[in-house]
Design a protein around this motif. Structure first.
Motif, mmCIF file in Angstrom:
data_model
loop_
_atom_site.group_PDB
_atom_site.id
_atom_site.type_symbol
_atom_site.label_atom_id
_atom_site.label_comp_id
_atom_site.label_asym_id
_atom_site.label_seq_id
_atom_site.Cartn_x
_atom_site.Cartn_y
_atom_site.Cartn_z
ATOM 1 N N THR A 246 0.817 -1.218 0.000
ATOM 2 C CA THR A 246 0.000 0.000 0.000
ATOM 3 C C THR A 246 0.847 1.262 0.000
ATOM 4 O OG1 THR A 246 -1.804 -1.097 1.158
ATOM 5 C CG2 THR A 246 -1.720 1.309 1.305
ATOM 6 N N GLY B 47 -8.663 3.263 -3.993
ATOM 7 C CA GLY B 47 -8.278 4.569 -3.466
ATOM 8 C C GLY B 47 -6.956 4.527 -2.738
ATOM 9 N N THR B 48 -6.679 5.594 -2.002
ATOM 10 C CA THR B 48 -5.387 5.703 -1.321
ATOM 11 C C THR B 48 -5.232 4.698 -0.190
ATOM 12 O OG1 THR B 48 -6.319 7.458 0.072
ATOM 13 C CG2 THR B 48 -5.125 8.133 -1.913
ATOM 14 N N SER C 10 -1.277 3.980 -2.058
ATOM 15 C CA SER C 10 -1.106 5.359 -1.599
ATOM 16 C C SER C 10 -0.662 6.292 -2.716
ATOM 17 C CB SER C 10 -0.073 5.402 -0.473
ATOM 18 O OG SER C 10 1.216 5.098 -0.981
ATOM 19 N N ASP C 11 -0.845 7.600 -2.472
ATOM 20 C CA ASP C 11 -0.361 8.602 -3.427
ATOM 21 C C ASP C 11 1.153 8.536 -3.576
ATOM 22 O OD1 ASP C 11 -2.868 9.603 -4.047
ATOM 23 O OD2 ASP C 11 -2.841 11.124 -2.454
ATOM 24 N N ALA C 12 1.846 8.197 -2.480
ATOM 25 C CA ALA C 12 3.304 8.090 -2.548
ATOM 26 C C ALA C 12 3.721 6.989 -3.522
ATOM 27 C CB ALA C 12 3.872 7.810 -1.156
ATOM 28 N N THR C 13 2.967 5.914 -3.534
ATOM 29 C CA THR C 13 3.268 4.824 -4.458
ATOM 30 C C THR C 13 3.042 5.276 -5.893
ATOM 31 O OG1 THR C 13 2.634 3.190 -2.791
ATOM 32 C CG2 THR C 13 2.724 2.447 -5.085
ATOM 33 N N VAL C 14 1.963 6.024 -6.128
ATOM 34 C CA VAL C 14 1.678 6.547 -7.459
ATOM 35 C C VAL C 14 2.802 7.469 -7.907
ATOM 36 C CG1 VAL C 14 0.131 8.014 -8.807
ATOM 37 C CG2 VAL C 14 -0.813 6.306 -7.231
ATOM 38 N N THR C 15 3.257 8.335 -7.011
ATOM 39 C CA THR C 15 4.347 9.255 -7.337
ATOM 40 C C THR C 15 5.613 8.482 -7.710
ATOM 41 O OG1 THR C 15 3.447 10.945 -5.847
ATOM 42 C CG2 THR C 15 5.777 11.133 -6.466
ATOM 43 N N GLU D 9 5.270 7.201 -11.250
ATOM 44 C CA GLU D 9 5.418 8.277 -12.225
ATOM 45 C C GLU D 9 6.872 8.709 -12.373
ATOM 46 O OE1 GLU D 9 1.084 10.513 -11.762
ATOM 47 O OE2 GLU D 9 2.729 11.015 -10.393
ATOM 48 N N ARG E 66 -5.663 6.360 -11.806
ATOM 49 C CA ARG E 66 -6.266 5.669 -10.669
ATOM 50 C C ARG E 66 -7.745 5.421 -10.973
ATOM 51 N NH1 ARG E 66 -5.057 5.157 -5.194
ATOM 52 N NH2 ARG E 66 -3.421 6.762 -5.222
#
Length: 748
Positions: free
Chosen positions: A69, A93-94, A98-103, A106, A116
């Protein structure tokens, strides 16, 4: 009717969901999917979002990856970069990813676009994922816009796993609902997308009849179920559907491979592999298992046909995940439960009878090239046939078709390096030895060399019955030092009615005399018996070099007590062992001769009576035939010489019907020494295995003989009568009248 369409992406896409669980085993496919493995520091949480991903993954032709996550696993990051993944779909969702994983995704060097897909809850997320499938997908044998519906409860996830592979291949939306009430998000998706057919996964214990009624109320034209009160039962039902009833929609479906999967998440990420690349484009049906092999799965495997048409079936079983997912015991139980033909096995032996047991097979140790001939074999790839050291690959079934022989060249190694193979040929001897390939090497073999074969990358067999086989090794061993001296026996008869003046000399050895061994005149002498005169009579010897017998002629008739003496070292064998000094006296002729010594030839022989079964008796065997061997049992009434003179009769009953189940009758007449095999019904479906089973299943036959393939009987003693039949492809029926088959070679 809306046309179907399939998206073809110019760049590799990937679907990512949250990794869950204490430990996950790696599962990778070439440019397809990877399952990360590492230990989580918190207890496992269900992968509810990933259970709806298969249809979308199939639509965009993408693998499914799992990650933690809060961070991007290094193996997942490597996969994305190594394969130049350009688009990543993150599911949930987060709280899932998590958003950190998405970042982190990228920021990878391939700079993928990350999208997402999420909803307010698991049901809404499933609907959002379904909305990304921009095409009309239909369930098996329908043209209606379709969707799959599963129970979204955490403990019902294995039901969804069972449907993943089919959903991937058909690019079907996978929606979720509560067990007893249709969720709002699911109902809205169905209405908004004009879904005409809903396929419920599981019985009413998984998705209630009330939910099915609600679907009809929404305007869904047809609602159907894949019945089953467990995930295992549902997976078996889907496997049956894939092989019979949905094949035209699914396309290629493997008939010789199944996969064992546990519930979520291993079965989820495996969907892309099982539906596309594992079997070269053939869909491999998953069977859901637990800590043990479920009864439903066991029954499914037991129903596996032994034949597909005229070809024997060798079922391959693939376990998805490590032993924590599918235990070794469960894995081993699966092939045991299946009724398909055993996999091919191979053993390596010499191409000559180095064990001196009367047969050439894998029990013959491979010797150094100079061990038998004394000098190295000349190596020539251009000679006809090619020459060089020869070894035998002994398989458990017939493999000697030309294309099989050619492929064997690629899998033989010596000391871990590809062997120099100048020729490979199916055995040209008896039809009972169609399972042996002789390989001629273009390199010498020395003691200690390790010969190996690995058949995991190729398939061999007869006709279209192509099966992979395991590995085998054999070490080249020098024979034990032969220290056995040649023996000499001497017989002379005196006082016979017709005077005799010769001694008969016989030589014996565990191997053979040397080819140049010669008993010379100066190596023998004679001492006259009592009452003789001096000097002693002269003696001369007639002996061909290397021969096993000689004659010593005395210059007068033999008298009782005349003794012929042979000097020590008179002859030697192929190993250089010399004979000891020996003598023998002439004996008086007897009215009733006595036996002083018996010399026997080899006690085991390779020549036996052979028969040919009439064409058309069984199906599933190629035109070159295949062997079935019958041996008399050593403790039975047909042992030894009593086994000679037996005959085999094959006939077909006058009431025979091809439409009735297979019925092969066996009768044994010990007095008349005859075995009758009668095809009562259905011989068109008979196989070699059916005939062997019928023979061994008859009590009278089993008391006297054992039937099987040549490989299966290699280890039995060979000093027993052997009956061998050649089998050919079904072409004509047996004549209605009894057809006795005469031996094509004399009994031994």
């Amino acid at each position: 009717m809306r046309p179907r369409r399939r998206s073809v992406s110019s760049r590799v896409r990937i679907v990512m969901t949250r990794r869950c669980g204490w430990r996950r085993t790696s599962l990778c496919r070439r440019a397809a999917s990877a399952l990360c493995r590492q230990r989580s520091r918190r207890p496992a949480r269900p992968l509810v979002d990933s259970i709806s991903v298969a249809g979308l993954a199939g639509y965009v032709d993408a693998p499914i990856l799992l990650t933690a996550t809060g961070s991007l696993h290094g193996g997942v990051a490597d996969f994305i970069e190594d394969y130049g993944v350009g688009t990543v779909y993150v599911l949930g969702g987060t709280a899932a990813v998590s958003d950190a994983t998405v970042t982190a995704i990228e920021g990878l060097s391939s700079e993928p676009t990350v999208t997402r897909i999420a909803g307010d809850d698991r049901y809404a997320t499933a609907a959002a994922i379904a909305s990304m499938i921009d095409a009309v997908s239909s369930w098996c044998d329908t043209d209606a816009a379709s969707a799959v519906l599963i129970n979204g409860a955490t403990d019902m996830m294995p039901f969804g796993v069972a449907a993943q592979t089919v959903a991937y291949r058909l690019q079907l939306p996978v929606l979720m609902t509560a067990g007893d009430e249709l969720s709002d998000a699911t109902a809205e998706y169905i209405t908004a997308n004009d879904i005409e057919h809903v396929q419920i996964v599981g019985g009413t214990g998984a998705v209630s009849a009330d939910v099915a009624s609600a679907l009809t109320t929404l305007g869904v034209d047809t609602v159907a179920r894949v019945e089953g009160d467990s995930a295992a039962a549902v997976s078996v039902a889907l496997a049956g559907l894939a092989n019979d009833g949905c094949g035209d929609d699914l396309g290629l479906v493997s008939s010789d491979r199944v996969a064992l999967v546990r519930g979520n998440p291993d079965g989820v990420v495996a969907a892309a592999v099982l539906a596309s690349s594992l079997a070269g484009g053939y869909l491999v049906t998953p069977l859901v298992v637990g800590d043990t092999l479920p009864a439903w799965v066991r029954g499914c495997l037991a129903a596996t046909p032994r034949n597909i048409g005229a070809d024997r079936l060798n079922l391959g079983v693939v376990a998805v995940g490590g032993t924590a997912a599918v235990s070794e015991a469960t894995m081993e139980a699966a092939p045991d439960a299946a009724s398909s033909t055993d996999a091919l096995t191979v053993r390596i032996g010499a191409a000559t009878d180095t064990s001196r047991d009367g047969a050439i097979n894998a029990d013959d140790p491979v010797r150094p090239d100079t061990a038998t001939a004394g000098t190295a074999t000349a190596i020539s790839a251009t000679a006809s046939p090619a020459t060089g050291p020869v070894l035998s690959l002994c398989f458990s079934d017939a493999v000697t078709a030309t294309d099989n022989v050619d492929r064997v060249r690629d899998v033989v190694e010596v000391n871990g390096i590809a062997a120099v193979v100048v020729n490979a040929a199916g055995n040209a001897g008896s039809v009972c030895d169609q399972s042996r390939i002789d390989v001629t090497l273009g390199q010498t073999l020395s003691a200690g060399d390790v010969i190996s074969v690995d058949g995991s990358s190729i398939k061999l067999g007869t006709s279209a019955d192509q099966r992979s086989f395991g590995s085998a090794t054999a070490t080249v061993t020098a024979p034990a030092r032969d220290r056995v001296r040649p023996t000499i026996s001497i017989v002379g008869i005196a006082g016979a009615a017709t005077a005799r003046s010769t001694f008969e000399i016989a030589f014996g050895d565990n191997v053979a005399l040397a080819g140049t061994a010669l008993l010379a005149n100066d190596e023998v002498r004679i001492v006259g018996g009592p009452g003789g005169t001096s000097p002693a009579p002269a003696v001369s010897v007639a002996h061909e070099p290397g021969a096993s017998a000689a004659v010593a002629t005395v210059s007068r008739p033999l008298r009782p007590g005349d003794r012929l003496i042979v000097d020590p070292g008179a002859v030697e064998d192929g190993s250089g062992n010399q004979s000891a000094g020996t003598s023998g006296s002439a004996i008086r002729a007897q009215a009733s001769p006595r036996i002083n010594q018996v010399l026997m030839s080899d006690l085991k022989h390779t020549a036996h009576a052979t028969w040919t079964v009439p064409t058309g008796s069984v199906a599933g065997v190629g035109g070159t035939g295949a062997g079935i061997t019958i041996r008399a049992k050593g403790d039975g009434d047909a042992a030894g010489a009593a086994g000679n003179g037996w005959s085999m009769v094959f006939d077909r009953a006058s009431t025979y019907s091809a439409d009735k189940p297979l019925d092969i009758g066996v009768s044994v007449d010990p007095k008349g020494k005859r075995v009758t095999v009668r095809f009562n019904n259905g011989p068109a479906t008979a196989t070699l295995g059916d005939l062997i089973a019928a023979l061994n299943g008859d009590d009278k036959f089993a008391a006297l003989f054992s039937a099987g393939s040549p490989a299966a009987l290699w280890r039995l003693p060979t000093m027993r009568p052997v009956l061998c039949w050649a089998w050919s492809r079904l072409a004509t029926w047996l004549r209605a009248s009894a057809t006795p088959v005469a031996p094509s070679s004399p009994s031994r």
